[in-house]
Scaffold this motif. Structure first.
Motif, PDB file in Angstrom:
ATOM      1  N   UNK A 101       0.695  -1.096   0.444  1.00 17.95           N
ATOM      2  CA  UNK A 101       0.259  -0.268  -0.123  1.00 17.95           C
ATOM      3  C   UNK A 101       0.725   0.865   0.770  1.00 17.95           C
ATOM      4  N   UNK A 102       2.542   1.059   1.211  1.00 17.05           N
ATOM      5  CA  UNK A 102       2.784   2.270   0.482  1.00 17.05           C
ATOM      6  C   UNK A 102       3.730   2.751  -0.834  1.00 17.05           C
ATOM      7  N   UNK A 103       4.443   1.427  -0.900  1.00 13.83           N
ATOM      8  CA  UNK A 103       4.362   1.964  -2.663  1.00 13.83           C
ATOM      9  C   UNK A 103       3.803   2.385  -3.859  1.00 13.83           C
ATOM     10  N   UNK A 104       1.792   1.781  -3.420  1.00 15.82           N
ATOM     11  CA  UNK A 104       0.585   2.018  -4.087  1.00 15.82           C
ATOM     12  C   UNK A 104       1.222   3.805  -3.703  1.00 15.82           C
ATOM     13  N   UNK A 105       0.655   4.230  -2.923  1.00 21.90           N
ATOM     14  CA  UNK A 105       0.508   5.309  -2.655  1.00 21.90           C
ATOM     15  C   UNK A 105       1.596   6.103  -2.788  1.00 21.90           C
ATOM     16  N   UNK A 106       3.141   5.680  -2.649  1.00 22.05           N
ATOM     17  CA  UNK A 106       4.748   6.616  -3.079  1.00 22.05           C
ATOM     18  C   UNK A 106       4.498   6.647  -4.815  1.00 22.05           C
ATOM     19  N   UNK A 107       3.705   5.687  -5.295  1.00 22.01           N
ATOM     20  CA  UNK A 107       3.927   5.475  -7.047  1.00 22.01           C
ATOM     21  C   UNK A 107       2.460   6.577  -7.661  1.00 22.01           C
ATOM     22  N   UNK A 108       1.899   7.158  -6.785  1.00 22.82           N
ATOM     23  CA  UNK A 108       0.924   8.216  -7.473  1.00 22.82           C
ATOM     24  C   UNK A 108       1.413   9.466  -7.000  1.00 22.82           C
ATOM     25  N   UNK A 109       1.534   9.451  -5.466  1.00 26.13           N
ATOM     26  CA  UNK A 109       2.107  11.510  -4.993  1.00 26.13           C
ATOM     27  C   UNK A 109       2.945  11.504  -6.655  1.00 26.13           C
ATOM     28  N   UNK A 110       4.212  11.022  -6.701  1.00 26.46           N
ATOM     29  CA  UNK A 110       4.851  10.897  -8.056  1.00 26.46           C
ATOM     30  C   UNK A 110       4.639  11.211  -9.249  1.00 26.46           C
ATOM     31  N   UNK A 111       3.337  10.682  -9.829  1.00 25.02           N
ATOM     32  CA  UNK A 111       2.457  11.323 -10.817  1.00 25.02           C
ATOM     33  C   UNK A 111       2.075  12.300 -11.161  1.00 25.02           C
ATOM     34  N   UNK A 112       1.275  12.530  -9.569  1.00 22.70           N
ATOM     35  CA  UNK A 112       0.632  14.021  -9.697  1.00 22.70           C
ATOM     36  C   UNK A 112       1.453  14.728  -9.161  1.00 22.70           C
ATOM     37  N   UNK A 113       1.281  15.621  -9.828  1.00 17.50           N
ATOM     38  CA  UNK A 113       1.985  17.257  -9.924  1.00 17.50           C
ATOM     39  C   UNK A 113       1.145  17.914  -8.950  1.00 17.50           C
ATOM     40  N   UNK A 114       2.373  18.559  -7.516  1.00 23.57           N
ATOM     41  CA  UNK A 114       1.928  19.073  -5.932  1.00 23.57           C
ATOM     42  C   UNK A 114       0.818  20.210  -6.726  1.00 23.57           C
ATOM     43  N   UNK A 115       0.382  20.389  -6.028  1.00 22.98           N
ATOM     44  CA  UNK A 115      -1.229  22.077  -6.151  1.00 22.98           C
ATOM     45  C   UNK A 115      -0.211  22.918  -5.464  1.00 22.98           C
ATOM     46  N   UNK A 116      -1.064  23.747  -5.852  1.00 22.43           N
ATOM     47  CA  UNK A 116      -0.765  25.188  -5.304  1.00 22.43           C
ATOM     48  C   UNK A 116      -1.153  25.673  -4.246  1.00 22.43           C
TER      49      UNK A 116
END
Length: 320
Positions: free
Chosen positions: A34-49
């Motif tokens: 679960x941690x690996x999936x969450x980290x991968x999703x965060x890496x794919x999505x640009x941070x919000x302002x």
């Protein structure tokens, strides 16, 4: 601790420690996955302002107030020219600098052109069939081509010049008849513009008292529509509540849409009969050509280009 279990052929030895270790290893593996999936999703999505913190469920909605532009200007001074605001369940990105606006509406317009339309907009445009709310797709490009090159072309604007001139003359006569009395210039200008637009839409189709009747009905509908378009709708901010229509805005929009549909059906049916009669007689209507006639003529062309459906014609006529 050892536990003896009899299994027919002889005693078997099992340990509670080994069972616990198996459960721990399995739990660790699941957590790591679960941690690996969450980290991968965060890496794919640009941070919000950055943006203001809100409350659970309602977000920043309770703090917006009645003057939205004033609040957004205040937040711009805190978070900069681009920031996020949660309004209910909807995430909004606010931009307030000319350079960012240029980037969004011109340089990257193909990316930002699609929008999340509200319930009223979708209802009165037949599900977003007009040029303003349609998604950026080949269908929208066709509507834009028709709107710019056909409806607003110099030739068609020259054809409708007589219709606009007649409305201006009516206004001048109206002012002359009311000499010596007080006149509301703002109201007079609004009525003149609305009449001119109605005349350009179907001035060649609905004439005289008939056109004035439908024009007055449309102006009343338009005034009511503007009111509900600008009214905050809980169903837009909380899509899960949309089915309940707590404020009754969707019902009002549906009623307005049905009234508009009846008016447009009458005007379109009359114009189709007029065009069919002219075709039987071997003549072509060239004078007093309005936008409705232009659209119907384009829909009948057989040149291999994608043709418009009736809902698109209605949406273009009403929201032109």
């Amino acid at each position: 601790m050892q536990v003896l279990r009899w299994d027919g052929g002889g005693p078997m030895l099992a340990t509670r420690d080994s069972s616990t270790l198996t459960v721990l290893i399995g739990t660790f593996a699941v957590l790591w996955l679960l941690w690996a999936i969450k980290k991968q999703r965060k890496a794919a999505v640009h941070p919000l302002p950055p943006g203001p913190r809100g409350l659970p469920i309602v977000g920043y909605l309770p703090f917006v107030g009645t003057e939205l532009h004033t609040k957004f200007h205040q937040l711009c001074g805190i978070y900069g020219p681009i920031y996020k605001v949660w309004l209910g369940n909807k995430l909004s990105i606010v931009i307030s600098s000319p350079s960012l606006v240029k980037e969004v509406v011109r340089d990257q317009d193909a990316i930002f052109s699609n929008r999340d339309t509200n319930i009223v907009g979708r209802t009165i445009t037949y599900g977003g069939a007009d040029i303003a709310l349609s998604l950026n797709c080949p269908n929208w490009k066709m509507l834009r081509k028709i709107f710019v090159r056909e409806m607003l072309s110099p030739t068609n604007l020259d054809i409708t010049l007589a219709l606009r001139r007649e409305e201006v003359r009516k206004t001048i006569r109206n002012v002359y008849d009311k000499k010596g009395t007080h006149i509301d210039l703002g109201d007079l200008a609004f009525i003149t513009v609305m009449n001119a637009i109605m005349n350009m839409l179907w001035g060649g189709t609905l004439r005289g008292e008939e056109g004035a009747k439908f024009g007055a009905e449309f102006k009343h509908i338009f005034a009511e529509l503007v009111m509900i378009l600008g009214k905050p709708n809980v169903s837009d901010l909380f899509p899960a509540l949309a089915r309940f229509d707590l404020q009754g805005i969707r019902r009002k929009a549906k009623r307005i849409s049905e009234t508009i549909d009846r008016v447009l059906d009458y005007a379109i049916d009359k114009q189709i009969k007029s065009l069919a009669k002219a075709k039987e007689e071997g003549t072509t209507k060239t004078e007093q050509k309005d936008f409705l006639q232009v659209l119907l003529e384009l829909s009948e062309q057989d040149d291999g280009a994608p043709s418009m459906i009736m809902t698109q014609i209605k949406a273009l006529v009403f929201l032109s």
